[in-house]
Design a protein around this motif. Structure first.
Motif, PDB file in Angstrom:
ATOM      1  N   GLU A  35      48.829  35.624  52.550  1.00  0.00           N
ATOM      2  CA  GLU A  35      48.606  34.564  51.575  1.00  0.00           C
ATOM      3  C   GLU A  35      47.274  34.825  50.893  1.00  0.00           C
ATOM      4  O   GLU A  35      46.478  35.668  51.339  1.00  0.00           O
ATOM      5  CB  GLU A  35      48.633  33.205  52.268  1.00  0.00           C
ATOM      6  CG  GLU A  35      49.996  32.891  52.900  1.00  0.00           C
ATOM      7  CD  GLU A  35      50.063  31.469  53.440  1.00  0.00           C
ATOM      8  OE1 GLU A  35      49.376  30.588  52.896  1.00  0.00           O
ATOM      9  OE2 GLU A  35      50.802  31.258  54.411  1.00  0.00           O
ATOM     10  N   VAL A  36      47.028  34.102  49.838  1.00  0.00           N
ATOM     11  CA  VAL A  36      45.840  34.371  49.026  1.00  0.00           C
ATOM     12  C   VAL A  36      44.558  34.250  49.856  1.00  0.00           C
ATOM     13  O   VAL A  36      43.619  35.040  49.686  1.00  0.00           O
ATOM     14  CB  VAL A  36      45.791  33.425  47.810  1.00  0.00           C
ATOM     15  CG1 VAL A  36      44.488  33.591  47.043  1.00  0.00           C
ATOM     16  CG2 VAL A  36      46.968  33.700  46.889  1.00  0.00           C
ATOM     17  N   TYR A  37      44.522  33.287  50.782  1.00  0.00           N
ATOM     18  CA  TYR A  37      43.289  33.119  51.567  1.00  0.00           C
ATOM     19  C   TYR A  37      43.051  34.295  52.521  1.00  0.00           C
ATOM     20  O   TYR A  37      41.950  34.458  53.053  1.00  0.00           O
ATOM     21  CB  TYR A  37      43.290  31.797  52.330  1.00  0.00           C
ATOM     22  CG  TYR A  37      44.358  31.643  53.382  1.00  0.00           C
ATOM     23  CD1 TYR A  37      44.252  32.276  54.620  1.00  0.00           C
ATOM     24  CD2 TYR A  37      45.482  30.851  53.152  1.00  0.00           C
ATOM     25  CE1 TYR A  37      45.226  32.134  55.595  1.00  0.00           C
ATOM     26  CE2 TYR A  37      46.461  30.698  54.120  1.00  0.00           C
ATOM     27  CZ  TYR A  37      46.331  31.344  55.333  1.00  0.00           C
ATOM     28  OH  TYR A  37      47.298  31.205  56.295  1.00  0.00           O
ATOM     29  N   PHE A  97      51.536  35.235  43.044  1.00  0.00           N
ATOM     30  CA  PHE A  97      50.571  35.685  44.045  1.00  0.00           C
ATOM     31  C   PHE A  97      49.471  36.523  43.390  1.00  0.00           C
ATOM     32  O   PHE A  97      48.277  36.342  43.657  1.00  0.00           O
ATOM     33  CB  PHE A  97      51.285  36.508  45.124  1.00  0.00           C
ATOM     34  CG  PHE A  97      50.369  37.104  46.162  1.00  0.00           C
ATOM     35  CD1 PHE A  97      49.977  36.358  47.259  1.00  0.00           C
ATOM     36  CD2 PHE A  97      49.899  38.405  46.035  1.00  0.00           C
ATOM     37  CE1 PHE A  97      49.122  36.901  48.222  1.00  0.00           C
ATOM     38  CE2 PHE A  97      49.056  38.954  46.986  1.00  0.00           C
ATOM     39  CZ  PHE A  97      48.668  38.197  48.075  1.00  0.00           C
ATOM     40  N   THR A  98      49.876  37.439  42.506  1.00  0.00           N
ATOM     41  CA  THR A  98      48.911  38.309  41.827  1.00  0.00           C
ATOM     42  C   THR A  98      47.954  37.503  40.967  1.00  0.00           C
ATOM     43  O   THR A  98      46.735  37.740  40.971  1.00  0.00           O
ATOM     44  CB  THR A  98      49.659  39.342  40.969  1.00  0.00           C
ATOM     45  OG1 THR A  98      50.565  40.086  41.794  1.00  0.00           O
ATOM     46  CG2 THR A  98      48.684  40.308  40.305  1.00  0.00           C
ATOM     47  N   LEU A 117      44.408  43.706  37.519  1.00  0.00           N
ATOM     48  CA  LEU A 117      44.693  43.759  38.955  1.00  0.00           C
ATOM     49  C   LEU A 117      46.142  44.174  39.153  1.00  0.00           C
ATOM     50  O   LEU A 117      47.059  43.548  38.611  1.00  0.00           O
ATOM     51  CB  LEU A 117      44.445  42.393  39.606  1.00  0.00           C
ATOM     52  CG  LEU A 117      44.996  42.209  41.029  1.00  0.00           C
ATOM     53  CD1 LEU A 117      44.297  43.154  42.008  1.00  0.00           C
ATOM     54  CD2 LEU A 117      44.853  40.760  41.486  1.00  0.00           C
ATOM     55  N   ILE A 118      46.337  45.232  39.937  1.00  0.00           N
ATOM     56  CA  ILE A 118      47.686  45.637  40.350  1.00  0.00           C
ATOM     57  C   ILE A 118      47.842  45.273  41.818  1.00  0.00           C
ATOM     58  O   ILE A 118      47.043  45.692  42.662  1.00  0.00           O
ATOM     59  CB  ILE A 118      47.916  47.144  40.179  1.00  0.00           C
ATOM     60  CG1 ILE A 118      47.784  47.554  38.714  1.00  0.00           C
ATOM     61  CG2 ILE A 118      49.295  47.539  40.707  1.00  0.00           C
ATOM     62  CD1 ILE A 118      47.976  49.040  38.484  1.00  0.00           C
ATOM     63  N   THR A 127      55.771  44.569  43.001  1.00  0.00           N
ATOM     64  CA  THR A 127      54.523  44.865  42.310  1.00  0.00           C
ATOM     65  C   THR A 127      54.352  43.916  41.131  1.00  0.00           C
ATOM     66  O   THR A 127      55.322  43.380  40.597  1.00  0.00           O
ATOM     67  CB  THR A 127      54.491  46.309  41.770  1.00  0.00           C
ATOM     68  OG1 THR A 127      55.602  46.487  40.883  1.00  0.00           O
ATOM     69  CG2 THR A 127      54.582  47.323  42.886  1.00  0.00           C
ATOM     70  N   ALA A 128      53.103  43.734  40.717  1.00  0.00           N
ATOM     71  CA  ALA A 128      52.812  42.912  39.535  1.00  0.00           C
ATOM     72  C   ALA A 128      51.422  43.261  39.032  1.00  0.00           C
ATOM     73  O   ALA A 128      50.587  43.794  39.775  1.00  0.00           O
ATOM     74  CB  ALA A 128      52.903  41.419  39.856  1.00  0.00           C
ATOM     75  N   ILE A 129      51.188  42.969  37.750  1.00  0.00           N
ATOM     76  CA  ILE A 129      49.888  43.207  37.127  1.00  0.00           C
ATOM     77  C   ILE A 129      49.383  41.904  36.511  1.00  0.00           C
ATOM     78  O   ILE A 129      50.139  41.211  35.821  1.00  0.00           O
ATOM     79  CB  ILE A 129      49.964  44.285  36.036  1.00  0.00           C
ATOM     80  CG1 ILE A 129      50.400  45.633  36.621  1.00  0.00           C
ATOM     81  CG2 ILE A 129      48.615  44.452  35.328  1.00  0.00           C
ATOM     82  CD1 ILE A 129      50.515  46.737  35.584  1.00  0.00           C
TER      83      ILE A 129
END
Length: 236
Positions: A35-37, A97-98, A117-118, A127-129
């Protein structure tokens, strides 16, 4: 009476172990989701371009990606961060999330403007940018999607994470420095004879480990009641 008692105990134990096996499978599938944290903070001015939290990149690949991003930053002032994680929660879209990680690292539009950010989730092949305004002006949404969905995912689905990272960064760097877009990899389908390999993929290894645990639990479910039964018989 003793035989009936042992039979009931055996059934209960078998059900309990079967439930435990299912719970184990679910736990191993979700416990590694980040998770992001979980993502470390990025101090202002930090030039750590690559964070391989999934531990899938070789030192050679990590160095090549870092050097390419560093060269890009010197030429254009664009700064690219490359983050690998093992798995994102199934219920969370990759882009969401990215974007959240991007917001965590760069809290204001001004700090984002020349950043990209990749995010590369290796085990679920996602994947995402995320991009700031200056980067977005040089990188269309269509090409950004092509980099993640074609350039990177094609080798990633074959567990070639190093190639995915290098190809993705090289194509992104070419576009951001004003060079012609090399485009996605050209895929040529070739029918090859089936061959055996001495090496297992990460997915096969994880599957084998889970299978071994389940088999062990089932064996225990069979052996323990039998041992108990014969022990009671000997005590009679």
């Amino acid at each position: 009476m003793l035989k009936k008692f042992l039979l009931n105990q055996f059934k209960r134990l078998a059900i309990a172990l079967f439930t435990l096996a299912i719970a184990f499978q679910v736990f191993t599938a979700t416990a590694i989701a980040v998770e992001v944290y979980d993502i470390p903070e990025l101090p202002i001015g930090d030039r750590t371009w690559v964070q391989d939290m999934a531990k899938v990149l070789s030192s050679t690949t990590e160095g090549a990606v870092r050097d390419k991003i560093d060269e890009l930053a010197e030429k254009t002032d664009f700064q690219v961060r490359f983050l690998t994680v093992r798995r994102i929660d199934f219920g969370q879209p990759t882009q969401e999330f990215t974007d959240l990680v991007f917001d965590k690292w760069f809290a204001t539009p001004e700090s984002k403007t020349n950043q990209a950010l990749i995010v590369f989730a290796t085990e679920d092949h996602r994947t995402a940018i995320a991009t700031g305004e200056r980067v977005k002006a040089a990188l269309s949404d269509a090409i950004a999607a092509s980099i993640t969905d074609e350039t990177m995912l094609f080798p990633a689905k074959k567990s070639n994470y190093n190639q995915a990272a290098i190809d993705g960064i090289n194509r992104l760097a070419a576009i951001l420095t004003g060079e012609p877009d090399p485009g996605p990899p050209k895929v040529v389908e070739v029918d090859l004879p089936q061959s055996s390999s001495n090496f297992k993929t990460a997915e096969e290894t994880d599957g084998s480990s889970s299978t071994i645990v389940v088999i062990g639990l089932l064996i225990a479910a069979t052996v323990i009641p039998m041992v108990t039964y014969f022990w009671f018989q000997n005590q009679s």
